[in-house]
Design a protein around this motif. Sequence first.
Motif, PDB file in Angstrom:
ATOM      1  N   VAL A  89       0.812  -1.211   0.000  1.00 22.68           N
ATOM      2  CA  VAL A  89       0.000   0.000   0.000  1.00 22.68           C
ATOM      3  C   VAL A  89       0.850   1.266   0.000  1.00 22.68           C
ATOM      4  O   VAL A  89       0.451   2.303  -0.539  1.00 22.68           O
ATOM      5  CB  VAL A  89      -0.966  -0.007   1.205  1.00 22.68           C
ATOM      6  CG1 VAL A  89      -0.208   0.113   2.520  1.00 22.68           C
ATOM      7  CG2 VAL A  89      -2.005   1.115   1.090  1.00 22.68           C
ATOM      8  N   GLY A  90       2.019   1.226   0.611  1.00 24.70           N
ATOM      9  CA  GLY A  90       2.884   2.393   0.705  1.00 24.70           C
ATOM     10  C   GLY A  90       4.333   2.022   0.447  1.00 24.70           C
ATOM     11  O   GLY A  90       4.702   0.849   0.467  1.00 24.70           O
ATOM     12  N   MET A  91       5.192   3.028   0.241  1.00 22.35           N
ATOM     13  CA  MET A  91       6.591   2.798  -0.124  1.00 22.35           C
ATOM     14  C   MET A  91       6.697   1.840  -1.311  1.00 22.35           C
ATOM     15  O   MET A  91       7.574   0.975  -1.369  1.00 22.35           O
ATOM     16  CB  MET A  91       7.373   2.247   1.075  1.00 22.35           C
ATOM     17  CG  MET A  91       7.532   3.236   2.206  1.00 22.35           C
ATOM     18  SD  MET A  91       8.601   4.613   1.762  1.00 22.35           S
ATOM     19  CE  MET A  91       8.590   5.534   3.302  1.00 22.35           C
ATOM     20  N   ALA A  92       5.796   2.045  -2.255  1.00 22.01           N
ATOM     21  CA  ALA A  92       5.699   1.115  -3.374  1.00 22.01           C
ATOM     22  C   ALA A  92       6.898   1.170  -4.299  1.00 22.01           C
ATOM     23  O   ALA A  92       7.144   0.238  -5.065  1.00 22.01           O
ATOM     24  CB  ALA A  92       4.424   1.387  -4.169  1.00 22.01           C
ATOM     25  N   GLY A  93       7.671   2.253  -4.261  1.00 22.94           N
ATOM     26  CA  GLY A  93       8.806   2.380  -5.155  1.00 22.94           C
ATOM     27  C   GLY A  93      10.139   1.950  -4.574  1.00 22.94           C
ATOM     28  O   GLY A  93      11.178   2.199  -5.184  1.00 22.94           O
ATOM     29  N   THR A  94      10.129   1.305  -3.406  1.00 16.95           N
ATOM     30  CA  THR A  94      11.402   0.958  -2.764  1.00 16.95           C
ATOM     31  C   THR A  94      12.043  -0.301  -3.341  1.00 16.95           C
ATOM     32  O   THR A  94      13.193  -0.593  -3.026  1.00 16.95           O
ATOM     33  CB  THR A  94      11.223   0.749  -1.253  1.00 16.95           C
ATOM     34  OG1 THR A  94      10.303  -0.330  -1.025  1.00 16.95           O
ATOM     35  CG2 THR A  94      10.712   2.008  -0.579  1.00 16.95           C
TER      36      THR A  94
END
Length: 387
Positions: free
Chosen positions: A187-192
């Motif tokens: 859901v979040g920090m999808a680009g890590t």
Amino acid sequence: MSQATFLSPVPSELTTTTTLDDVLAEIVERRGEFRTQGYVSQDVITKLKQVGIYRASTPRRFGGDALPPAEFLRLVERISAADGSTGWVASFGSALVYLAALPLETQAELYADGPDVTFAGGLFPVQPAAETTAGFLVNGRWKFASGCMGADVLGVGIPGDASTEGKPRTVLLRPDQVEIVQDWNVVGMAGTGSFDLVVRDVEVPREWTFIRGGTPTVDEPLYRYPTLAYAAQVLAVVNLGIARAALDYAEEVGGGGTGVTGAPKLADRAYYRIEIAKAEARLRAARAFFFEAAEEAYATVLAGDPVSDAQNALLRLSSTHAVQAGSEVVREVFDLSGTNAIYNDHPLQPLVRDAMVPTQHAFLSPAMYDAAGAVLMGLPPTIPAFR
């Protein structure tokens, strides 16, 4: 063949003309790209190298900058304000402090092509490795290897033994020895790019393994700073940057037009002004505590003294407080922003989602409050991985 033979060299096209401001502007333009593909693009990693992010924790004896922690943390904070995922990936520019526990000869090979080395690790779950004459035969699958798509060297976790006091080892591998499974769907920090790493029957020499937080072989101030506390700080500061972005947005748009119902603009509403002011104070207070703890601990190191248990507790406490405060500030801005903020394309949506993720990291869990409180009262910490 040594482990360093096929490490990616620092790109020859790097120049001194690109500034951090240039890179930040590009990150803002391309952050949607990173979220969609699931990782920060290689050319941006190259530019982060160019502005010094990936030499920030390289020993000076190998051409690195070995920056004071607070100085590096401020860099990560600025990058995180542009994009949380890129800030998270950039934060692992600090991870070379772990590699300072390698034999000096190994480090010399590691940095043979220059000090700008990107390291990513999928350390858990720890997987068994058969001991060989030279080292270890590595097999298994590891999770959460943030930044692995742009890494020059990768690490995975194997069990420790009597010589490590039971602490797990990390073994270093070339990218061509590892399969990256692109399964990061969050859901979040999808680009890590926090993908899984798979290794099959790779023998790693013992001298290419280290204990995370182990005794450094490099005698420079940075490597006398508490390693695990630093690992928590570089992640916590990401939320300070995200919260800064949310407040900047709130303060910029507050003076805009009326709402969909014809209500006064946000800046004309007392509750909006009051709550934004409270959120500003909350963020600045958490940030002040965070950097004060970092600077005091490093001053102790520079004076030639060990960081005390109480100082380490404050490093861990200020990090946990910072990550929680940052998340709360972002949520407060969202709550104040009205119906428009619920749309997927609203600028606050990625900030809300990104700010939820660092609070879930084991280094920043609510258990840290108990552990820090115990130390401050003269008791042993209540968790093992505290120092």
